[in-house]
Design a protein around this motif. Structure first.
Motif, PDB file in Angstrom:
ATOM      1  N   MET A   1      39.349  -1.337  73.966  1.00 53.62           N
ATOM      2  CA  MET A   1      38.033  -0.966  73.422  1.00 53.62           C
ATOM      3  C   MET A   1      37.209  -2.233  73.186  1.00 53.62           C
ATOM      4  SD  MET A   1      37.157   1.432  70.145  1.00 53.62           S
ATOM      5  CE  MET A   1      38.803   2.088  70.058  1.00 53.62           C
ATOM      6  N   GLU A   2      36.009  -2.262  73.714  1.00 56.17           N
ATOM      7  CA  GLU A   2      35.210  -3.472  73.490  1.00 56.17           C
ATOM      8  C   GLU A   2      34.582  -3.428  72.091  1.00 56.17           C
ATOM      9  OE1 GLU A   2      31.558  -1.176  74.863  1.00 56.17           O
ATOM     10  OE2 GLU A   2      33.671  -0.855  74.479  1.00 56.17           O
ATOM     11  N   ILE A   3      34.000  -4.544  71.702  1.00 55.76           N
ATOM     12  CA  ILE A   3      33.596  -4.746  70.308  1.00 55.76           C
ATOM     13  C   ILE A   3      32.591  -3.696  69.832  1.00 55.76           C
ATOM     14  CG2 ILE A   3      31.764  -6.462  70.863  1.00 55.76           C
ATOM     15  CD1 ILE A   3      34.209  -6.965  68.016  1.00 55.76           C
ATOM     16  N   GLY A   4      31.680  -3.300  70.717  1.00 58.58           N
ATOM     17  CA  GLY A   4      30.674  -2.309  70.328  1.00 58.58           C
ATOM     18  C   GLY A   4      31.324  -0.981  69.955  1.00 58.58           C
ATOM     19  N   GLY A   5      32.361  -0.616  70.704  1.00 54.90           N
ATOM     20  CA  GLY A   5      33.069   0.639  70.433  1.00 54.90           C
ATOM     21  C   GLY A   5      33.745   0.603  69.084  1.00 54.90           C
ATOM     22  N   ILE A   6      34.342  -0.551  68.772  1.00 52.95           N
ATOM     23  CA  ILE A   6      35.033  -0.663  67.476  1.00 52.95           C
ATOM     24  C   ILE A   6      34.035  -0.534  66.324  1.00 52.95           C
ATOM     25  CG2 ILE A   6      36.339  -2.248  66.009  1.00 52.95           C
ATOM     26  CD1 ILE A   6      37.600  -3.355  68.602  1.00 52.95           C
ATOM     27  N   ILE A   7      32.878  -1.202  66.493  1.00 53.47           N
ATOM     28  CA  ILE A   7      31.879  -1.140  65.417  1.00 53.47           C
ATOM     29  C   ILE A   7      31.380   0.297  65.245  1.00 53.47           C
ATOM     30  CG2 ILE A   7      29.546  -1.856  64.771  1.00 53.47           C
ATOM     31  CD1 ILE A   7      30.230  -4.602  65.933  1.00 53.47           C
ATOM     32  N   ALA A   8      31.125   0.980  66.367  1.00 59.09           N
ATOM     33  CA  ALA A   8      30.676   2.377  66.285  1.00 59.09           C
ATOM     34  C   ALA A   8      31.719   3.231  65.567  1.00 59.09           C
ATOM     35  CB  ALA A   8      30.413   2.916  67.687  1.00 59.09           C
ATOM     36  N   TYR A   9      32.996   2.931  65.850  1.00 60.94           N
ATOM     37  CA  TYR A   9      34.071   3.678  65.203  1.00 60.94           C
ATOM     38  C   TYR A   9      34.076   3.413  63.706  1.00 60.94           C
ATOM     39  CZ  TYR A   9      38.562   5.983  64.885  1.00 60.94           C
ATOM     40  OH  TYR A   9      39.553   6.863  64.571  1.00 60.94           O
ATOM     41  N   LEU A  10      33.912   2.149  63.338  1.00 58.01           N
ATOM     42  CA  LEU A  10      33.895   1.794  61.916  1.00 58.01           C
ATOM     43  C   LEU A  10      32.717   2.434  61.198  1.00 58.01           C
ATOM     44  CD1 LEU A  10      34.950  -1.971  61.960  1.00 58.01           C
ATOM     45  CD2 LEU A  10      36.257   0.000  61.143  1.00 58.01           C
ATOM     46  N   VAL A  11      31.580   2.504  61.892  1.00 63.18           N
ATOM     47  CA  VAL A  11      30.405   3.118  61.268  1.00 63.18           C
ATOM     48  C   VAL A  11      30.670   4.590  60.993  1.00 63.18           C
ATOM     49  CG1 VAL A  11      28.012   3.809  61.665  1.00 63.18           C
ATOM     50  CG2 VAL A  11      28.724   1.477  62.163  1.00 63.18           C
ATOM     51  N   SER A  12      31.230   5.293  61.968  1.00 62.82           N
ATOM     52  CA  SER A  12      31.484   6.721  61.737  1.00 62.82           C
ATOM     53  C   SER A  12      32.553   6.900  60.654  1.00 62.82           C
ATOM     54  CB  SER A  12      31.883   7.427  63.032  1.00 62.82           C
ATOM     55  OG  SER A  12      33.153   7.002  63.439  1.00 62.82           O
ATOM     56  N   PHE A  13      33.513   5.970  60.608  1.00 60.79           N
ATOM     57  CA  PHE A  13      34.515   5.990  59.531  1.00 60.79           C
ATOM     58  C   PHE A  13      33.833   5.837  58.172  1.00 60.79           C
ATOM     59  CE2 PHE A  13      36.863   3.365  56.516  1.00 60.79           C
ATOM     60  CZ  PHE A  13      37.989   4.135  56.307  1.00 60.79           C
ATOM     61  N   ALA A  14      32.929   4.846  58.083  1.00 61.30           N
ATOM     62  CA  ALA A  14      32.266   4.568  56.802  1.00 61.30           C
ATOM     63  C   ALA A  14      31.382   5.735  56.372  1.00 61.30           C
ATOM     64  CB  ALA A  14      31.445   3.292  56.917  1.00 61.30           C
ATOM     65  N   ILE A  15      30.766   6.428  57.339  1.00 68.69           N
ATOM     66  CA  ILE A  15      29.922   7.581  56.986  1.00 68.69           C
ATOM     67  C   ILE A  15      30.786   8.691  56.385  1.00 68.69           C
ATOM     68  CG2 ILE A  15      28.503   9.442  57.920  1.00 68.69           C
ATOM     69  CD1 ILE A  15      27.456   7.467  60.003  1.00 68.69           C
ATOM     70  N   MET A  16      31.861   9.040  57.095  1.00 70.39           N
ATOM     71  CA  MET A  16      32.694  10.158  56.638  1.00 70.39           C
ATOM     72  C   MET A  16      33.324   9.831  55.282  1.00 70.39           C
ATOM     73  SD  MET A  16      32.751  13.003  57.872  1.00 70.39           S
ATOM     74  CE  MET A  16      33.623  14.190  56.893  1.00 70.39           C
ATOM     75  N   ALA A  17      33.850   8.609  55.142  1.00 64.66           N
ATOM     76  CA  ALA A  17      34.456   8.229  53.868  1.00 64.66           C
ATOM     77  C   ALA A  17      33.397   8.212  52.765  1.00 64.66           C
ATOM     78  CB  ALA A  17      35.127   6.860  54.000  1.00 64.66           C
ATOM     79  N   GLY A  18      32.173   7.793  53.111  1.00 63.01           N
ATOM     80  CA  GLY A  18      31.096   7.779  52.122  1.00 63.01           C
ATOM     81  C   GLY A  18      30.754   9.185  51.658  1.00 63.01           C
ATOM     82  N   ILE A  19      30.746  10.141  52.599  1.00 65.59           N
ATOM     83  CA  ILE A  19      30.489  11.535  52.221  1.00 65.59           C
ATOM     84  C   ILE A  19      31.602  12.026  51.287  1.00 65.59           C
ATOM     85  CG2 ILE A  19      30.340  13.895  53.101  1.00 65.59           C
ATOM     86  CD1 ILE A  19      29.054  12.662  55.666  1.00 65.59           C
ATOM     87  N   TYR A  20      32.847  11.694  51.639  1.00 64.00           N
ATOM     88  CA  TYR A  20      33.955  12.096  50.765  1.00 64.00           C
ATOM     89  C   TYR A  20      33.849  11.404  49.407  1.00 64.00           C
ATOM     90  CZ  TYR A  20      36.721  15.039  53.852  1.00 64.00           C
ATOM     91  OH  TYR A  20      37.175  16.084  54.617  1.00 64.00           O
ATOM     92  N   ALA A  21      33.326  10.176  49.390  1.00 61.44           N
ATOM     93  CA  ALA A  21      33.168   9.472  48.115  1.00 61.44           C
ATOM     94  C   ALA A  21      32.217  10.239  47.192  1.00 61.44           C
ATOM     95  CB  ALA A  21      32.655   8.058  48.362  1.00 61.44           C
TER      96      ALA A  21
END
Lengths: 322, 302
Positions: A1-21
């Protein structure tokens, strides 16, 4: 996975975790500060999401009206969706509180559990209400035209973080007020709190309604992130159980702990997904259940070995006491 | 309508078996056991494992008794599964709840732990058996008998009611005539007084879990015989179980029996007016009404 993909993944992770927060913060008002045992979070999740969906989408017209049924379609901006979700969840919490808050603490749990299951049944079976099991799709996303659709998640992450911080500050402010100290007194010892002239029922009701309104906001945030919602998204597993594990892991009675728990457990949840990728083919289909089994065992371990969670409760919440 | 009432009595008997155990645990150990529905599921699946697995491997013939849908395999599997779930319930008490008791945790911590237990049992069942609908004997025609009033009833259902009353009768004798039964009733009545009288509460707790688990297993198997097996069946029984327990006053096993029949009949009769999927909501609405009108239940003191 290139760097852009990882960042996109982290962003979606942070959104979902933020909603759960946001959900954890709502639950923290009820359980962490007041000791209210609400195990029907999925119900408020569901109602919050559907309310916001119906406020922000237009009522289907023409050919679509044959395929999509929804009782309401106001076509209002996103902010109205958030506020509307909070109000409707607050009203439901008020109605649930009336028969249960004067009784023992288990009764609220049983009633909230029942209301969550009942809402799921209603949304599944009543097509006229919100399109039955097919649910609602094409929910609008705020500030959509601002950026290229590919990088829209960055915008949504900022929105989620803003909402989360606002909710956090609001609860911190409330908890550090005399009102918040009464909640903790109610949690610790109802009899002595009522002997100090506090109306236990009223304070419990306020905490229940406040927390449920926050959960409604969380539901709305979820709905506009996924764009499509259906009743099956709001199961007891994803809608209630994991949020409890998050709050217990982070530390109930601590707002920073609630947010930390949401991110930590969501990371564990995502992490176990990578783990189950190594499972033999025959077990792959059941991988989500293996992951939930691990989360369930984690909850039991927390309850026995570290009931205060990672951060634990702050003993002093008044700035006047040093 | 008469037919729906009869079906309601059958369903009510199954609910009552779960509710009696739930009520005992609630009354004696003092918390709402959210895993009680999963004890029912565990019992049903344990019996399935015996009937389709172990007993076919041992070579017990797979016949059925005349017009009934089960045979010797089920006769052996039934008590085995009841004992199995009794041990399962005791096991969870030893590894979880006893530790919480030792730490003097509040009742809500127990309830939360039982919620975790319920998810753990359900996940294990889904991992092993999947989440499809299963039957003890798939594809078997189950003809119904015509009895007066135009009621159609399957022979299985008559046996189910017989077993429900047999188990309740045995429990009654146990609670009234044995030393342990009397000690259990005393503990449910007044925990502190029981302790002062020298009753060993840890032993009572083990017996309570055992009986509660065994009865729940029986209820689960009977539901599996009557309808079908599903990994979420116990979860869907949870609200009816609590409704029956609260209606019949917490800790009162005869109340739980009456409550079970009342909820079962109400659920079945409601299908004449509502979609059958709303059965759970019917139990929920009844429960809320009881909480509003008479939260101590019909047999409770005011």
């Amino acid at each position: 996975m290139e760097i852009g993909g990882i960042i996109a993944y982290l962003v979606s992770f942070a959104i979902m975790a933020g909603i759960y927060a946001v959900f954890c913060l709502g639950l923290n008002i009820q359980w962490g500060y007041t000791g209210l045992f609400n195990i029907g979070i999925a119900g408020f999740f569901c109602v919050g999401a559907y309310t916001s969906a119906m406020i922000t989408t237009p009522k289907p017209t023409g050919i679509y009206a044959h395929y999509v049924h929804q009782i309401l379609g106001l076509n209002l901006p996103f902010v109205f969706g958030l506020v509307g979700a909070a109000i409707v969840c607050g009203i439901i919490a008020f109605l649930i509180g009336i028969p249960t808050l004067r009784l023992g603490e288990d009764y609220l749990a049983i009633a909230t559990l029942g209301i969550a299951e009942t809402f799921r049944l209603i949304f599944n079976n009543e097509y006229w209400l919100a399109n039955g099991p097919r649910g609602l799709i094409g929910l609008p996303q705020p500030l959509q035209g601002l950026v290229d659709p590919k990088s829209y998640n960055y915008v949504y992450l900022i929105i989620v973080v803003i909402v989360m911080v606002v909710v956090y500050l609001l609860i911190e402010r409330a908890i550090r007020s005399p009102w918040g100290r009464v909640l903790r007194a109610v949690r610790e010892d109802e009899i002595s709190a009522s002997m100090s002239g506090k109306d236990i029922f009223n304070f419990k009701m306020q905490a229940l309604v406040f927390g449920s309104m926050v959960m409604g906001v969380g539901g709305a945030l979820y709905a506009h992130y996924t764009i499509a919602i259906s009743p099956e998204a709001f199961t007891p597993l994803y809608g209630t159980f994991i949020i409890w594990v998050m709050l217990m892991a982070g530390g109930s009675g601590n707002n920073k702990g609630a947010i930390l728990g949401a991110y930590a457990i969501w990371a564990v949840w995502i992490g176990t997904k990578f783990m189950t990728d190594f499972l033999p083919y025959t077990l792959k289909a059941r991988a989500p259940f293996i992951r939930f089994l691990l989360i369930g065992i984690l909850l039991e371990l927390i309850l026995i070995y570290r009931p205060q969670g990672l951060l634990g409760e702050e003993k002093k919440v008044s700035k006047l006491i040093e | 309508m008469a037919e729906l009432i009869v079906y309601g009595i059958v369903l009510g008997g199954i609910i009552a078996l779960g509710a009696i155990g739930l009520s005992l645990v609630y009354g004696i150990i003092g918390f709402a056991n959210f895993a009680h529905g999963e004890f029912m599921t565990a019992g049903a699946y344990l019996a399935l494992f015996m009937v389709t697995g172990v007993f076919s491997w041992i070579g017990i013939p797979d016949n059925t008794f005349g017009i009934l849908s089960f045979g010797w395999r089920m006769v052996f599997a039934f008590p085995f599964s009841m004992a199995g779930v009794a041990f399962l319930a005791i096991f969870f008490d030893r590894v979880l709840y006893r530790k919480l008791r030792a730490k003097n945790s509040g009742p809500v911590m127990f309830a939360m732990s039982s919620l975790g237990t319920s998810f753990i049992i359900r996940m294990i069942i889904i991992i092993v058996w999947g989440s499809d609908y299963l039957f003890y004997r798939p594809g078997l025609m189950r003809p119904a008998l015509e009895v007066p009033l135009g009621i159609k009833i399957r022979p299985d259902q008559i046996v189910i009611l017989f077993i429900v009353f047999l188990l309740v009768g045995l429990l009654h004798v146990f609670l009234q005539d044995t030393k342990m039964g009397k000690a259990m009733r005393a503990t449910a009545d007044n925990m502190e007084l029981a302790l002062i009288s020298g009753i060993n509460t840890e032993r009572i707790i083990i017996w309570t879990w055992g009986i509660g688990g065994a009865l729940a297993a029986a209820g689960g198997i009977l539901y599996g015989i009557d309808v079908q097996l599903h990994a979420r069946m116990g979860w869907h029984f949870l609200i009816p179980l609590f409704a029956a327990t609260i209606l019949g006053s917490i800790g009162n096993i005869y109340g739980a029996l009456v409550g079970g029949f009342a909820i079962g009949i109400a659920q079945q009769v409601s299908t004449a007016f509502l979609l059958p999927t709303y059965k759970l909501a019917v139990a929920f609405v009844i429960m809320i009404l009881i909480l509003l009108i008479r939260p101590q239940g019909i047999f409770g003191k005011g």
